[in-house]
Write an enzyme that holds these catalytic residues in place. Structure first.
Site, PDB file in Angstrom:
ATOM      1  N   CYS A  87       6.269  -5.118   0.574  1.00 15.76           N
ATOM      2  CA  CYS A  87       6.363  -3.762   0.035  1.00 15.76           C
ATOM      3  C   CYS A  87       6.194  -2.714   1.146  1.00 15.76           C
ATOM      4  O   CYS A  87       7.067  -2.570   1.982  1.00 15.76           O
ATOM      5  CB  CYS A  87       5.362  -3.580  -1.098  1.00 15.76           C
ATOM      6  SG  CYS A  87       5.701  -2.127  -2.121  1.00 15.76           S
ATOM      7  N   GLY A 147       0.860  -1.181   0.000  1.00 12.33           N
ATOM      8  CA  GLY A 147       0.000   0.000   0.000  1.00 12.33           C
ATOM      9  C   GLY A 147       0.893   1.227   0.000  1.00 12.33           C
ATOM     10  O   GLY A 147       1.891   1.279  -0.714  1.00 12.33           O
ATOM     11  N   GLU A 148       0.554   2.191   0.830  1.00  9.43           N
ATOM     12  CA  GLU A 148       1.377   3.400   0.954  1.00  9.43           C
ATOM     13  C   GLU A 148       1.740   3.505   2.431  1.00  9.43           C
ATOM     14  O   GLU A 148       0.877   3.690   3.278  1.00  9.43           O
ATOM     15  CB  GLU A 148       0.592   4.612   0.464  1.00  9.43           C
ATOM     16  CG  GLU A 148       1.463   5.777  -0.007  1.00  9.43           C
ATOM     17  CD  GLU A 148       2.181   6.433   1.171  1.00  9.43           C
ATOM     18  OE1 GLU A 148       3.421   6.590   1.102  1.00  9.43           O
ATOM     19  OE2 GLU A 148       1.498   6.755   2.145  1.00  9.43           O
ATOM     20  N   SER A 149       3.027   3.373   2.754  1.00  9.92           N
ATOM     21  CA  SER A 149       3.429   3.167   4.144  1.00  9.92           C
ATOM     22  C   SER A 149       3.071   4.344   5.053  1.00  9.92           C
ATOM     23  O   SER A 149       2.708   4.139   6.212  1.00  9.92           O
ATOM     24  CB  SER A 149       4.921   2.867   4.234  1.00  9.92           C
ATOM     25  OG  SER A 149       5.687   3.922   3.700  1.00  9.92           O
ATOM     26  N   HIS A 169       5.607  -7.968  -4.476  1.00 14.79           N
ATOM     27  CA  HIS A 169       4.224  -8.393  -4.199  1.00 14.79           C
ATOM     28  C   HIS A 169       4.006  -9.828  -4.677  1.00 14.79           C
ATOM     29  O   HIS A 169       3.491 -10.039  -5.783  1.00 14.79           O
ATOM     30  CB  HIS A 169       3.229  -7.476  -4.909  1.00 14.79           C
ATOM     31  CG  HIS A 169       3.182  -6.086  -4.402  1.00 14.79           C
ATOM     32  ND1 HIS A 169       2.335  -5.682  -3.396  1.00 14.79           N
ATOM     33  CD2 HIS A 169       3.886  -4.998  -4.763  1.00 14.79           C
ATOM     34  CE1 HIS A 169       2.522  -4.390  -3.155  1.00 14.79           C
ATOM     35  NE2 HIS A 169       3.457  -3.951  -3.977  1.00 14.79           N
ATOM     36  N   GLU A 182       1.732 -11.674  -3.637  1.00 14.09           N
ATOM     37  CA  GLU A 182       0.274 -11.905  -3.597  1.00 14.09           C
ATOM     38  C   GLU A 182      -0.419 -11.529  -4.907  1.00 14.09           C
ATOM     39  O   GLU A 182      -1.585 -11.872  -5.102  1.00 14.09           O
ATOM     40  CB  GLU A 182      -0.349 -11.118  -2.428  1.00 14.09           C
ATOM     41  CG  GLU A 182      -0.559  -9.630  -2.649  1.00 14.09           C
ATOM     42  CD  GLU A 182       0.708  -8.794  -2.453  1.00 14.09           C
ATOM     43  OE1 GLU A 182       1.799  -9.381  -2.285  1.00 14.09           O
ATOM     44  OE2 GLU A 182       0.593  -7.554  -2.490  1.00 14.09           O
ATOM     45  N   ILE A 217       6.270  -2.943  -7.559  1.00 10.71           N
ATOM     46  CA  ILE A 217       5.487  -1.733  -7.817  1.00 10.71           C
ATOM     47  C   ILE A 217       5.952  -0.644  -6.851  1.00 10.71           C
ATOM     48  O   ILE A 217       5.725  -0.740  -5.650  1.00 10.71           O
ATOM     49  CB  ILE A 217       3.974  -1.976  -7.624  1.00 10.71           C
ATOM     50  CG1 ILE A 217       3.493  -3.105  -8.534  1.00 10.71           C
ATOM     51  CG2 ILE A 217       3.190  -0.690  -7.912  1.00 10.71           C
ATOM     52  CD1 ILE A 217       2.058  -3.536  -8.264  1.00 10.71           C
ATOM     53  N   ARG A 218       6.622   0.381  -7.371  1.00 12.29           N
ATOM     54  CA  ARG A 218       7.190   1.424  -6.496  1.00 12.29           C
ATOM     55  C   ARG A 218       7.881   0.765  -5.295  1.00 12.29           C
ATOM     56  O   ARG A 218       7.699   1.183  -4.141  1.00 12.29           O
ATOM     57  CB  ARG A 218       6.107   2.394  -6.029  1.00 12.29           C
ATOM     58  CG  ARG A 218       5.465   3.203  -7.137  1.00 12.29           C
ATOM     59  CD  ARG A 218       4.356   4.083  -6.613  1.00 12.29           C
ATOM     60  NE  ARG A 218       4.835   4.974  -5.567  1.00 12.29           N
ATOM     61  CZ  ARG A 218       4.097   5.477  -4.600  1.00 12.29           C
ATOM     62  NH1 ARG A 218       2.821   5.155  -4.529  1.00 12.29           N
ATOM     63  NH2 ARG A 218       4.604   6.292  -3.707  1.00 12.29           N
ATOM     64  N   ARG A 224      12.750   3.859   0.378  1.00  7.95           N
ATOM     65  CA  ARG A 224      11.463   3.929  -0.312  1.00  7.95           C
ATOM     66  C   ARG A 224      11.661   4.055  -1.841  1.00  7.95           C
ATOM     67  O   ARG A 224      12.611   4.686  -2.292  1.00  7.95           O
ATOM     68  CB  ARG A 224      10.682   5.174   0.121  1.00  7.95           C
ATOM     69  CG  ARG A 224      10.281   5.229   1.560  1.00  7.95           C
ATOM     70  CD  ARG A 224       9.521   6.523   1.787  1.00  7.95           C
ATOM     71  NE  ARG A 224       9.315   6.806   3.191  1.00  7.95           N
ATOM     72  CZ  ARG A 224       8.274   6.385   3.891  1.00  7.95           C
ATOM     73  NH1 ARG A 224       7.357   5.653   3.309  1.00  7.95           N
ATOM     74  NH2 ARG A 224       8.150   6.693   5.170  1.00  7.95           N
TER      75      ARG A 224
END
Length: 201
Positions: A79, A47-49, A170, A172, A134-135, A106
């Site tokens: 991630c 997600g976005e930490s 990821h 998953e 992803i990022r 990051r």
């Protein structure tokens, strides 16, 4: 029966749930602190930490999550979940839960448009494990108790420290559930060790 939770504050929760299924596993979606009590293991999704940390604080998860780790219960971060677990974040003065002795950076693999899929070798998991970046963050340094499980182009992308497991990609988002099943085995062994310890007392 093992009970493994997926922290459902943000990210690909359902995808993690699907990867964790096994005959002796009951998977729980965790939205409230009290749901941690009966779990044997826990997954932090991507997600976005920064947003995840804000939600951790908002819903009172900070200390309960640290206590969950201190109890020796396995945790798997992917991630942004990896960033939440890290002791240090490169070029930043503050980190988050500080569970695992590693420094992370990051967005080390670039922006969203630079996302990619590949196959990598992961120790004790497989030689061609599917991974989606992803990022993605990068593990830039680890402590003596941390075992490096995988590198991609010379950089650390997966590691384990006792009951803590983390990867910068990821798993998953693929149909390859081997990395999650490796975590399930960690939880299984942790629960068996706890039962043996109780039997000796």
């Amino acid at each position: 029966m093992l009970k493994i939770g997926v922290l459902a504050l943000q990210g690909a929760v359902r995808e993690h749930v699907n990867c964790l299924h096994a005959p002796d596993v009951e998977v729980k979606i965790v939205k409230r602190v009290e749901e941690l009590e009966k779990l044997d293991g826990l997954v932090f999704p991507g997600g976005e930490s920064t947003t995840m940390r804000r939600l951790v604080d908002k819903y009172g998860f900070f200390e309960p999550l640290r206590q969950f780790s201190e109890a020796g219960k396995p945790i798997f971060g992917t991630c942004a979940g990896l960033i939440l677990m890290a002791e240090d974040i490169k070029d930043e003065t503050q980190s988050h839960l500080q569970l695992m002795d590693m420094e992370v950076q990051r967005n080390a693999f670039g922006r969203q448009r630079e996302s990619f899929e590949t196959k990598i070798s992961v120790k004790d998991v497989g030689v061609d494990v599917e991974a989606v970046f992803i990022r993605a963050p990068l593990i830039t340094g680890v402590g003596k108790e941390v075992e490096i499980l995988s590198e991609f182009e010379g950089e650390i992308v997966a590691a384990r420290q006792n009951h803590l497991l983390a990867c910068s990609f990821h798993p998953e988002l693929t149909e390859d559930a081997r990395f999650h099943q490796y975590f399930v085995q960690m939880v299984r062994e942790s629960k068996e060790a706890a039962a043996d310890s109780m039997a000796l007392t």
